[in-house]
Write a protein that holds these residues in place. Sequence first.
Motif, PDB file in Angstrom:
ATOM      1  N   UNK A 343       0.816  -1.211   0.000  1.00  0.00           N
ATOM      2  CA  UNK A 343       0.000   0.000   0.000  1.00  0.00           C
ATOM      3  C   UNK A 343       0.851   1.262   0.000  1.00  0.00           C
ATOM      4  N   UNK A 344       2.027   1.190   0.577  1.00  0.00           N
ATOM      5  CA  UNK A 344       2.924   2.345   0.601  1.00  0.00           C
ATOM      6  C   UNK A 344       3.564   2.503  -0.770  1.00  0.00           C
ATOM      7  N   UNK A 345       3.253   3.612  -1.423  1.00  0.00           N
ATOM      8  CA  UNK A 345       3.692   3.817  -2.799  1.00  0.00           C
ATOM      9  C   UNK A 345       4.850   4.794  -2.835  1.00  0.00           C
ATOM     10  N   UNK A 346       5.554   4.776  -3.948  1.00  0.00           N
ATOM     11  CA  UNK A 346       6.653   5.697  -4.188  1.00  0.00           C
ATOM     12  C   UNK A 346       6.173   6.777  -5.146  1.00  0.00           C
ATOM     13  N   UNK A 347       6.155   8.017  -4.658  1.00  0.00           N
ATOM     14  CA  UNK A 347       5.665   9.119  -5.488  1.00  0.00           C
ATOM     15  C   UNK A 347       6.550   9.367  -6.701  1.00  0.00           C
ATOM     16  N   UNK A 348       7.822   8.997  -6.596  1.00  0.00           N
ATOM     17  CA  UNK A 348       8.737   9.247  -7.719  1.00  0.00           C
ATOM     18  C   UNK A 348       8.399   8.407  -8.946  1.00  0.00           C
ATOM     19  N   UNK A 349       7.702   7.278  -8.758  1.00  0.00           N
ATOM     20  CA  UNK A 349       7.348   6.416  -9.890  1.00  0.00           C
ATOM     21  C   UNK A 349       6.090   6.874 -10.607  1.00  0.00           C
ATOM     22  N   UNK A 350       5.329   7.761 -10.015  1.00  0.00           N
ATOM     23  CA  UNK A 350       4.101   8.231 -10.647  1.00  0.00           C
ATOM     24  C   UNK A 350       2.885   7.389 -10.329  1.00  0.00           C
ATOM     25  N   UNK A 351       2.928   6.582  -9.278  1.00  0.00           N
ATOM     26  CA  UNK A 351       1.776   5.763  -8.881  1.00  0.00           C
ATOM     27  C   UNK A 351       0.802   6.633  -8.094  1.00  0.00           C
ATOM     28  N   UNK A 352      -0.463   6.607  -8.474  1.00  0.00           N
ATOM     29  CA  UNK A 352      -1.504   7.396  -7.821  1.00  0.00           C
ATOM     30  C   UNK A 352      -2.358   6.489  -6.950  1.00  0.00           C
ATOM     31  N   UNK A 353      -2.785   7.006  -5.823  1.00  0.00           N
ATOM     32  CA  UNK A 353      -3.649   6.254  -4.910  1.00  0.00           C
ATOM     33  C   UNK A 353      -4.988   6.960  -4.782  1.00  0.00           C
ATOM     34  N   UNK A 354      -6.018   6.169  -4.558  1.00  0.00           N
ATOM     35  CA  UNK A 354      -7.366   6.706  -4.398  1.00  0.00           C
ATOM     36  C   UNK A 354      -8.248   5.704  -3.689  1.00  0.00           C
ATOM     37  N   UNK A 355      -9.552   5.850  -3.861  1.00  0.00           N
ATOM     38  CA  UNK A 355     -10.524   4.975  -3.222  1.00  0.00           C
ATOM     39  C   UNK A 355     -11.552   4.516  -4.255  1.00  0.00           C
ATOM     40  N   UNK A 356     -12.119   3.379  -4.002  1.00  0.00           N
ATOM     41  CA  UNK A 356     -13.121   2.819  -4.910  1.00  0.00           C
ATOM     42  C   UNK A 356     -14.320   2.315  -4.106  1.00  0.00           C
ATOM     43  N   UNK A 357     -15.410   2.126  -4.831  1.00  0.00           N
ATOM     44  CA  UNK A 357     -16.617   1.565  -4.226  1.00  0.00           C
ATOM     45  C   UNK A 357     -17.327   0.741  -5.284  1.00  0.00           C
TER      46      UNK A 357
END
Length: 461
Positions: A343-357
């Motif tokens: 779950x912990x992402x690296x911002x330098x790679x361009x991975x975006x996090x959000x939420x879904x339903x």
Amino acid sequence: MASVSNTGGGAGSGSGSDCDGDEQEDPSSSKQTVSETKLLLERVNLDDGKNNIEDELEVFRQQWQRELESSPYKGGQSLVKSEQIRKEPLTDEEQAKKLFLLGVEFERNGKLYEAIQHYKRAIQILPDVESRLYEETDGRPDPPEGGSESEMEEVSRVENNEDTDDEDVIEGEDLLSRLQRIMAKKGYLVEMAHPAKGGHISWLPYEVIQLVLRWVVGAELDGASLERVAAVCRGLYVAAREPDIWRCLCVKTWGIECGTPRVHGYPTWRQMYIERARLNLNGVYISKTTYVRHGENNFQDQFYRPWYLVDYYRYLRFFPEGLVLMWTTADEPASCVGHLRHRDIKNSLGILSGHYRLVGDTVAIVIKKACEKRVSQASTRYRSRRKEVVEQQEQIFHLDLELGSVRSRRNSKLVWRRYLATTGRDHWTSFDLLPNKFPPFTFSRVRAFTADTAAPLMGTT
């Protein structure tokens, strides 16, 4: 008197001479007869001695042969077998197998040196002789000493009859009810097929086995691993069909919209978890986009115009608590899925996090992206000078995807339905969802995602 004596003497001599002439033998002939008789007697005695010795040797041979045949070590049979190996024209495989079996017999008898010699000869002829013998015997143990193969077959037949002694088959009874009845009749859930030196799962009580199964599912809701455990034996099949485990899986998957199986038209919790639309959490949804980009004309040749074939991927990884990761990159999936494991992402790679339903068969995703915007402002005091100010802006992406199936793979397809983006509060930009620019996502399972778990499947109240 004189005449009388003469007459008597003559008479006596005459009578004696007559007798001697009739019965007296030659002394030389009598001596020869006695010597011949002695020789004959000696020959008879020698012949009798030789016959007795031969009889004793024959008796000893027969007794020795009986002792070899009745010996528990069966050394005589080993010698006979070794002579047969030398005499019979056998193939390499048969010869290697017989040599290996002889080595087994020597090892059982404590003759380790001879056993090693036979093992080496067998492996030199056929390197995988041991595995072939194991496949032929199906891993069955050797018959005990004094027991024949027919007796072993009879024992195994009796054991199989004990396993399949459920003659009272009820018409219309499902498999789970039948296995539960058999387990209740036997009085145990799991039994050992072969003796084990260490601990065995059959020693555990039913409650502990249920806890182990909850660790198999884990906090990542890995229902596929639970099904693999159920395929091990009948006891674990019954334990893996516990309704409470599947009820927890359903509640963790759909949350407050879970309901009950009867409301949604399913007979059991497990059936609802399998057939109802849900997202697969043990892998990544991948969408590959390909387009052609034209290059600049060559200044030397105006008729030459290059073009480039560009490929890039969109990745979506879903987590049970409602977290989603989205990544758009040109890298291949083999080098990208490892970055989406945690779950912990690296911002330098361009991975975006959000939420879904998940609502029915529609997946609504909201992703926020923080971006910087440089704005130049004129100085009030010195109008010729301008100052750049960095403003933090938040970009919001809204995606609506429809969940579907591909052939026999359930919930393995996500089709674009709507894609919006905004950089302000009220202005939204809608993208034209052309099939060549926004192809559907296809699910790909990643084994590393469910290789371990940090917590078991927790119960619900």
